[in-house]
Design a protein around this motif. Structure first.
Motif, PDB file in Angstrom:
ATOM      1  N   UNK A 139       0.853  -1.183   0.000  1.00 23.01           N
ATOM      2  CA  UNK A 139       0.000   0.000   0.000  1.00 23.01           C
ATOM      3  C   UNK A 139       0.890   1.234   0.000  1.00 23.01           C
ATOM      4  N   UNK A 140       0.790   2.029  -1.036  1.00 24.11           N
ATOM      5  CA  UNK A 140       1.621   3.221  -1.166  1.00 24.11           C
ATOM      6  C   UNK A 140       1.287   4.242  -0.090  1.00 24.11           C
ATOM      7  N   UNK A 141       2.308   4.990   0.339  1.00 20.68           N
ATOM      8  CA  UNK A 141       2.113   6.073   1.296  1.00 20.68           C
ATOM      9  C   UNK A 141       1.758   7.382   0.601  1.00 20.68           C
ATOM     10  N   UNK A 142       1.681   7.369  -0.721  1.00 19.25           N
ATOM     11  CA  UNK A 142       1.345   8.567  -1.471  1.00 19.25           C
ATOM     12  C   UNK A 142       2.527   9.465  -1.761  1.00 19.25           C
ATOM     13  N   UNK A 143       3.743   8.959  -1.532  1.00 17.97           N
ATOM     14  CA  UNK A 143       4.959   9.744  -1.784  1.00 17.97           C
ATOM     15  C   UNK A 143       6.050   8.789  -2.247  1.00 17.97           C
ATOM     16  N   UNK A 144       6.680   9.024  -3.387  1.00 14.58           N
ATOM     17  CA  UNK A 144       7.702   8.096  -3.874  1.00 14.58           C
ATOM     18  C   UNK A 144       8.916   7.966  -2.961  1.00 14.58           C
ATOM     19  N   UNK A 145       9.270   9.033  -2.252  1.00 18.14           N
ATOM     20  CA  UNK A 145      10.421   8.966  -1.346  1.00 18.14           C
ATOM     21  C   UNK A 145      10.110   8.059  -0.157  1.00 18.14           C
ATOM     22  N   UNK A 146       8.940   8.236   0.439  1.00 19.24           N
ATOM     23  CA  UNK A 146       8.553   7.389   1.566  1.00 19.24           C
ATOM     24  C   UNK A 146       8.340   5.943   1.115  1.00 19.24           C
ATOM     25  N   UNK A 147       7.771   5.764  -0.070  1.00 17.19           N
ATOM     26  CA  UNK A 147       7.619   4.411  -0.597  1.00 17.19           C
ATOM     27  C   UNK A 147       8.967   3.755  -0.833  1.00 17.19           C
ATOM     28  N   UNK A 148       9.944   4.545  -1.270  1.00 17.30           N
ATOM     29  CA  UNK A 148      11.288   4.000  -1.462  1.00 17.30           C
ATOM     30  C   UNK A 148      11.914   3.544  -0.163  1.00 17.30           C
ATOM     31  N   UNK A 149      11.658   4.273   0.915  1.00 11.62           N
ATOM     32  CA  UNK A 149      12.179   3.874   2.226  1.00 11.62           C
ATOM     33  C   UNK A 149      11.615   2.527   2.652  1.00 11.62           C
ATOM     34  N   UNK A 150      10.321   2.292   2.365  1.00 13.58           N
ATOM     35  CA  UNK A 150       9.651   1.063   2.791  1.00 13.58           C
ATOM     36  C   UNK A 150       9.565   0.025   1.673  1.00 13.58           C
ATOM     37  N   UNK A 151      10.293   0.258   0.575  1.00 12.66           N
ATOM     38  CA  UNK A 151      10.292  -0.673  -0.568  1.00 12.66           C
ATOM     39  C   UNK A 151       8.890  -0.926  -1.095  1.00 12.66           C
ATOM     40  N   UNK A 152       8.178   0.155  -1.340  1.00 10.16           N
ATOM     41  CA  UNK A 152       6.870   0.048  -1.960  1.00 10.16           C
ATOM     42  C   UNK A 152       5.724   0.509  -1.090  1.00 10.16           C
ATOM     43  N   UNK A 153       5.882   0.519   0.218  1.00 11.07           N
ATOM     44  CA  UNK A 153       4.810   0.937   1.098  1.00 11.07           C
ATOM     45  C   UNK A 153       4.558  -0.046   2.220  1.00 11.07           C
ATOM     46  N   UNK A 154       3.350  -0.010   2.784  1.00  9.34           N
ATOM     47  CA  UNK A 154       3.004  -0.889   3.902  1.00  9.34           C
ATOM     48  C   UNK A 154       2.685  -2.295   3.398  1.00  9.34           C
ATOM     49  N   UNK A 155       3.194  -3.332   4.052  1.00 10.58           N
ATOM     50  CA  UNK A 155       2.801  -4.703   3.708  1.00 10.58           C
ATOM     51  C   UNK A 155       1.311  -4.905   3.975  1.00 10.58           C
TER      52      UNK A 155
END
Length: 433
Positions: A139-155
């Protein structure tokens, strides 16, 4: 202005009916165990056999059966194993003229052949990633930088905790996730709504409306017509739970109704610590631990059963300095903090994130405090962090600020770490109160 729904108003039977397009509406019948199983659990994974061969390409001659049975099936104009498994036993009897024992033997052999080898390795899953997209979805966080930190978003499977000081932006990120979950899958969403349980303050509806109005500016990766088409406020369901009993009743009775019908695919609890701190004054540690375990078990079961991420916002408490350590001079540094609720709660988590906020300094933009989102632990991520800002548009990660605290690039194997790194990791241990 878009509206939000409150779970406390309608009863369970008044919730909108889940449509036939829901994941749980698609069922497959397994003739090996003779019970209904969901499509993701069935023998046919999409149109593929576990070994990777397409089911419609698997010829009947590959089955270890009496030639008489094979001939009868071919005479009935069934050309593949997939076509055979689409019929029930009585239907196959009418089509082929075979006896009931012959049909049961046919179905059992066909199912066993599709199952193939019983061991399915992690390497197989990795090599066939495009054939099993649900295993890698986030599940994306709505920001590519934050998604990059979590490798795509929330499991999608597990409980994620977001802890941090007051005004660190925890609720801001939770609201942003409530909007991100409603986007189409190709844009990182799950095409469903969110459930938001408030345990401290009233729901921040004014801030939510501001974020909704700014979605086209925040989500520049999504076409404008797609953003305008989504009725964001109509798919956020709100409940207030001021005590532990109300919280447990909500997650065990009301939440499963929405999740099972596909109306929502995200659960947010803001915050998880407030009900337990209010009711656990004194030495009542054992009862509180049992309640925390019950809550954690329920949340994990809901997440696994419905492939829906659970985000729990948590408070922090100051870490007591160990005896024998010399305290620093007053004002030298801020006191260390750790997430509340202790090990009883930490053991229920899949991933722990820490949001930190520091006062303005010379490096920060005027009027903006320095904020950092840090991965404390996760089975698929190394300890890492990045900076972010909270604006009228939402939460944005700062490009170029992502760093791995273990000194390795993402994806490399974690080692024991240096003494300094071990000290940093130890400081993130959950507090005991």
């Amino acid at each position: 202005m878009q509206r939000t729904h409150h779970l406390s108003k309608p009863s369970a039977c008044e919730f909108p009916t889940y449509t036939a397009s829901s994941p749980t509406a698609h069922r497959a019948h397994c003739y090996t165990c003779r019970v209904d199983r969901s499509a993701s659990e069935s023998v046919l994974l999409g149109n593929y056999h576990l070994c990777g061969q397409r089911a419609e390409e698997m010829d009947l001659d590959q089955l270890d059966l009496n030639p008489r049975i094979i001939a009868a099936i071919k005479k009935a104009k069934l050309k593949s194993i997939k076509e055979v498994l689409q019929f029930s036993g009585p239907d196959l009897q009418r089509l082929s003229g075979l006896s009931s024992p012959d049909v049961q033997r046919l179905l059992s052999t066909a199912s066993s052949h599709l199952l193939g080898r019983s061991v399915f390795t992690a390497l197989d899953l990795h090599l066939h990633k495009e054939r099993f997209p649900a295993q890698h979805q986030r599940l994306s966080l709505g920001c590519p930088v934050l998604d990059g930190l979590l490798r795509g978003g929330l499991p999608l499977d597990g409980v994620t905790e977001l802890a941090g000081r007051s005004s660190a932006g925890k609720t801001q990120l939770a609201l942003q996730l409530c909007l991100a979950v409603q986007f189409p899958r190709q844009h990182g969403g799950l095409e469903a709504g969110a459930i938001y349980i408030c345990t401290e303050d009233v729901f921040p509806s004014k801030r939510l409306q501001q974020l909704i109005s700014q979605q086209q500016h925040l989500r520049t990766d999504v076409p404008g017509q797609v953003v305008r088409k989504i009725e964001f406020g109509d798919h956020i369901f709100i409940e207030h739970a001021a005590d532990v009993d109300t919280l447990l009743a909500c997650v065990s009775k009301k939440v499963p109704v929405l999740l099972s019908r596909g109306v929502a695919r995200l659960l947010v609890i803001d915050s998880v610590a407030a009900p337990f701190r209010c009711e656990s004054e004194g030495p009542a540690w054992a009862p509180r631990a049992r309640l925390l375990q019950a809550l954690g078990a329920t949340l994990r079961q809901l997440s696994a059963a419905h492939r829906s991420p659970v985000l729990c916002i948590n408070q922090v408490t100051e870490v007591v300095e160990e005896s024998g350590t010399a305290p620093g001079p007053p004002g030298a540094r801020e006191p260390r903090v750790a997430p509340a609720l202790g090990m009883a709660w930490a053991n229920q988590l899949l991933m722990r994130l820490m949001a930190d906020r520091r006062p303005e300094d010379a490096r920060a933009a005027p009027g903006h405090a320095t904020r950092t989102l840090r991965v404390v632990f996760a089975p698929h991520l190394p300890p890492s962090s990045c900076s972010y800002t909270v604006t009228a548009e939402g939460v944005r990660g700062t490009p170029g600020t992502q760093c791995c605290r273990c000194g390795q690039a993402p994806g490399e194997r974690l080692s024991g770490g240096s003494a300094v790194q071990r000290t940093e990791w130890a400081s993130a241990r959950p507090a005991l109160h």
